[in-house]
Design a protein around this motif. Structure first.
Motif, mmCIF file in Angstrom:
data_model
loop_
_atom_site.group_PDB
_atom_site.id
_atom_site.type_symbol
_atom_site.label_atom_id
_atom_site.label_comp_id
_atom_site.label_asym_id
_atom_site.label_seq_id
_atom_site.Cartn_x
_atom_site.Cartn_y
_atom_site.Cartn_z
ATOM 1 N N ALA A 109 32.721 42.199 41.410
ATOM 2 C CA ALA A 109 32.699 42.466 39.973
ATOM 3 C C ALA A 109 31.280 42.888 39.597
ATOM 4 O O ALA A 109 30.300 42.307 40.080
ATOM 5 C CB ALA A 109 33.118 41.239 39.180
ATOM 6 N N ASP B 78 35.888 45.448 38.730
ATOM 7 C CA ASP B 78 36.504 44.158 38.438
ATOM 8 C C ASP B 78 37.440 43.756 39.575
ATOM 9 O O ASP B 78 38.541 44.269 39.708
ATOM 10 C CB ASP B 78 37.279 44.254 37.122
ATOM 11 C CG ASP B 78 37.813 42.906 36.654
ATOM 12 O OD1 ASP B 78 37.436 41.884 37.253
ATOM 13 O OD2 ASP B 78 38.597 42.886 35.693
ATOM 14 N N GLY B 79 36.940 42.855 40.435
ATOM 15 C CA GLY B 79 37.776 42.317 41.509
ATOM 16 C C GLY B 79 38.128 43.321 42.592
ATOM 17 O O GLY B 79 39.249 43.304 43.112
ATOM 18 N N GLU C 138 34.313 42.411 48.849
ATOM 19 C CA GLU C 138 35.166 41.235 48.689
ATOM 20 C C GLU C 138 35.080 40.724 47.251
ATOM 21 O O GLU C 138 34.074 40.167 46.818
ATOM 22 C CB GLU C 138 34.740 40.116 49.645
ATOM 23 C CG GLU C 138 35.628 38.873 49.556
ATOM 24 C CD GLU C 138 35.169 37.764 50.486
ATOM 25 O OE1 GLU C 138 35.389 36.591 50.160
ATOM 26 O OE2 GLU C 138 34.560 38.081 51.537
ATOM 27 N N SER C 139 36.155 40.961 46.484
ATOM 28 C CA SER C 139 36.272 40.482 45.094
ATOM 29 C C SER C 139 35.036 40.838 44.272
ATOM 30 O O SER C 139 34.467 39.996 43.556
ATOM 31 C CB SER C 139 36.504 38.965 45.063
ATOM 32 O OG SER C 139 37.639 38.617 45.814
ATOM 33 N N ALA D 17 29.522 39.336 40.822
ATOM 34 C CA ALA D 17 30.384 38.385 41.532
ATOM 35 C C ALA D 17 30.906 39.067 42.784
ATOM 36 O O ALA D 17 30.979 40.287 42.870
ATOM 37 C CB ALA D 17 31.545 37.935 40.637
ATOM 38 N N GLY D 18 31.284 38.256 43.775
ATOM 39 C CA GLY D 18 31.769 38.808 45.023
ATOM 40 C C GLY D 18 30.649 39.167 45.978
ATOM 41 O O GLY D 18 29.477 38.832 45.756
ATOM 42 N N ARG E 151 39.163 49.138 38.910
ATOM 43 C CA ARG E 151 40.117 48.435 39.788
ATOM 44 C C ARG E 151 40.750 49.421 40.770
ATOM 45 O O ARG E 151 40.889 50.607 40.468
ATOM 46 C CB ARG E 151 41.228 47.759 38.978
ATOM 47 C CG ARG E 151 40.752 46.618 38.090
ATOM 48 C CD ARG E 151 41.890 46.082 37.241
ATOM 49 N NE ARG E 151 41.488 44.948 36.433
ATOM 50 C CZ ARG E 151 41.571 43.680 36.840
ATOM 51 N NH1 ARG E 151 42.074 43.406 38.038
ATOM 52 N NH2 ARG E 151 41.186 42.705 36.055
ATOM 53 N N SER F 6 38.297 44.788 46.204
ATOM 54 C CA SER F 6 38.240 44.355 47.607
ATOM 55 C C SER F 6 38.737 45.505 48.475
ATOM 56 O O SER F 6 39.834 46.047 48.254
ATOM 57 C CB SER F 6 39.119 43.121 47.842
ATOM 58 O OG SER F 6 38.631 42.001 47.138
#
Length: 575
Positions: free
Chosen positions: A336, A346-347, A333-334, A383-384, A540, A349
């Motif tokens: 990074a 990067d981001g 989930e999102s 992150a995430g 990505r 999901s």
């Protein structure tokens, strides 16, 4: 240094170390006091009745015997404590290394830790067993002798006492001036070790290029650098060694002149002067040894500092109240993740329902292997959230998480031992029938049948005695034996010949059956087995869908598929 040692190891080791230090100090004091008996012995021998020396000789022999016993006990205590500390250091280092994130183990770091865990630990821990007793003796015994000299003649004792701060100042100054040179020499030594290993590993390339006779420039450069560093270290040590030798010689000369003056003036007897000069001469040996001991201690302290740095590296945090995952579905989930200065993911999901297969494709450096590593929590995301069974992997106990996952890497590492021992790593308590079944499913039984030693065949260090395909079959059998509900596959067939690739594919099919699978592949034929495909590029997700859907779209995945099939010798028409 002892404070650092106890900080590195833990204060539970402090009591035996303190007892050893006290015992060694007592031994050094008794040694110094034994020399005090030389004064009455020489006084009686040079007196009118030499027979009066007999009781003093007996007393001297008794004290020397006590010193010998204390020396034996203190040295034995030093060796025992040193062995205990060595065992404790290896245990703590091993436990700590096992908790560090896999990303910490870069290529250079592995070589550094290898040297540190072998010669480094031994050098650091040898300080207690081999250097502590000489150091204490070199400091305490001369001080005791100075006190004895003060007791017999305050003038000569005071003259000797003046040398104490001078010797201390020289040692401190010499140590500080050599720190930088010693550190540079140690760094050059580590670099040279790495270059030697590189030279050995590069032999096939050098010979293929016809450079078997030529010198290896990088190795030559590193050896020249270590030679220069050693020369600088030696030069920087000379002032301290010479300063210490001159100070000891100057003090002895002063005592000789002062003793002669006092004897000629009738203030002290010739026997007392001779005895005090003998005591002064006895001080010289341990004082002159301080330079050598100091150099060895700086080396040990340098290795101890490196150990401290490794042990201070923070492992991945463990949850205080870990949660046990119920299912085996996977989710990003999102997410990074940055590796150094580079954004690797990067981001991102995506989700993988329980029991389904996800294929991850894309160009080199797209972040495919990193995705697997984040699932296995080799790193923590910046992150995430990464979830297994609906639970954040950071909230799952590490042992529980790894029990849920079986990983088959492209580069298989086997431990030196038998084939059976390496397979059993998947589940050490497995029954023999289960081990044999896993081998059959991985088609490892075909390899075992043609090897003279069968299951008892030694694979060599890293599995060097087996081919790449054979090592991969051992790895798959190990994963099958583990019987984990989640399987991560990382380029498992990219470097295999057609025969081994076919055998490995059969084993992989059995391994994936009924499990949640994430597979990374360059050879696109393996992608057809997946329920869904994600195309990664630049960290990505560029495209996502089934194999057929992505081919119909005619996007990046379709182009990648055509290139892959063309290089494999056939082109599939886009439907």
């Amino acid at each position: 240094m002892i404070r650092m040692l106890l900080r590195v190891l833990g204060h539970e080791y402090a009591p035996p170390v303190r007892r050893t230090v006290v015992l060694m100090t007592t031994t050094a004091v008794v040694e110094g006091l034994s020399y005090a008996l030389l004064v009455p012995v020489l006084r009686a021998l040079f007196g009118s009745n030499p027979a009066d020396a007999q009781p003093w000789l007996i007393a001297f022999g008794a004290v020397v015997a006590v010193y010998a016993v204390l020396r034996y006990v203190s040295d034995l205590s030093g060796f025992r404590v040193g062995t205990t500390l060595l065992h404790g250091m290896y245990q703590r280092l091993g436990n700590h290394l096992a908790r560090l994130p896999i990303g910490w183990y870069s290529a250079g770091r592995v070589g550094e830790v290898s040297v540190l865990a072998s010669t480094g630990v031994l050098q650091a821990m040898s300080a207690i067993a081999h250097l502590l007793a000489p150091l204490i003796s070199a400091g305490v015994t001369p001080l005791t002798i100075v006190v004895v000299m003060l007791a017999f003649n305050w003038q000569m004792g005071l003259a000797a006492l003046v040398a104490v701060p001078v010797v201390a100042a020289i040692q401190i100054w010499a140590g500080r001036s050599m720190d930088a040179a010693d550190a540079d020499r140690a760094e050059r030594g580590h670099e040279a070790t790495g270059r030697v290993i590189e030279y050995l590993q590069a032999q096939p390339v050098l010979r293929a290029g016809g450079r078997t006779v030529e010198r290896f420039r990088f190795l030559d450069d590193s050896l020249r650098e270590i030679q220069r560093a050693s020369r600088r270290s030696t030069v920087s040590a000379l002032p301290g060694v010479l300063g210490l030798a001159l100070t000891v010689q100057a003090v002895f000369t002063v005592l000789l002149v002062l003793g002669a003056y006092l004897a000629l003036g009738g203030n002290v007897g010739v026997a007392e002067v001779l005895a005090i000069l003998v005591l002064a001469a006895r001080c010289a040996d341990p004082l002159l040894s301080l330079s050598d001991i100091g150099g060895q201690l700086r080396g040990a302290r340098s290795e101890l500092t490196r150990l401290d740095t490794v042990l201070r590296t923070e492992p991945l945090p463990e949850a205080r109240e870990p949660i046990h995952p119920v299912g085996h579905d996977l989710e990003f989930e999102s997410v990074a993740f940055r590796h150094g200065d580079r954004m690797v993911m990067d981001g991102v999901s995506l989700s993988v329902p329980e029991g389904q297969r996800l294929a991850v494709v894309g160009p080199s450096g797209a972040g495919k292997s990193t995705l697997l590593q984040l699932l296995a929590r080799f790193y923590d995301v910046d992150a995430g959230v990464v979830r297994v069974g609906g639970v954040d992997v950071r909230a799952i106990d590490t042992e529980v998480l790894m029990a849920q996952i079986a990983i088959v890497f492209q580069d298989v590492y086997l431990f030196e031992g038998t084939i059976e021992e390496n397979v059993r790593l998947g589940r050490p308590d497995a029954e023999e029938s289960e081990v044999r079944a896993a081998a059959t499913a991985a088609r490892l039984d075909e390899v075992i049948e043609r090897l003279p030693g069968g299951w008892a065949t030694n694979v060599g260090e890293g599995g060097a005695l087996l081919s790449g395909g054979e090592r991969q079959r051992v790895s798959i059998a190990r994963a099958l034996l583990k019987n984990a509900p989640i399987v991560l596959l990382d380029e498992v067939t990219s470097a295999l010949d057609p025969v081994n690739e076919s055998a490995v594919h059969d084993g992989i099919e059995r391994l994936m059956a009924g499990r949640t699978v994430v597979m990374v592949a360059h050879r696109m034929r393996t992608v057809r087995r997946a329920d869904r495909v994600v195309f990664l590029d630049g960290g990505r997700i560029v495209e996502e869908g089934s194999h057929d859907e992505l081919l119909v779209r005619g996007g990046r995945y379709a182009d990648y598929w055509r290139i892959s099939m063309t290089s494999a010798g056939g082109v599939e028409k886009v439907r």
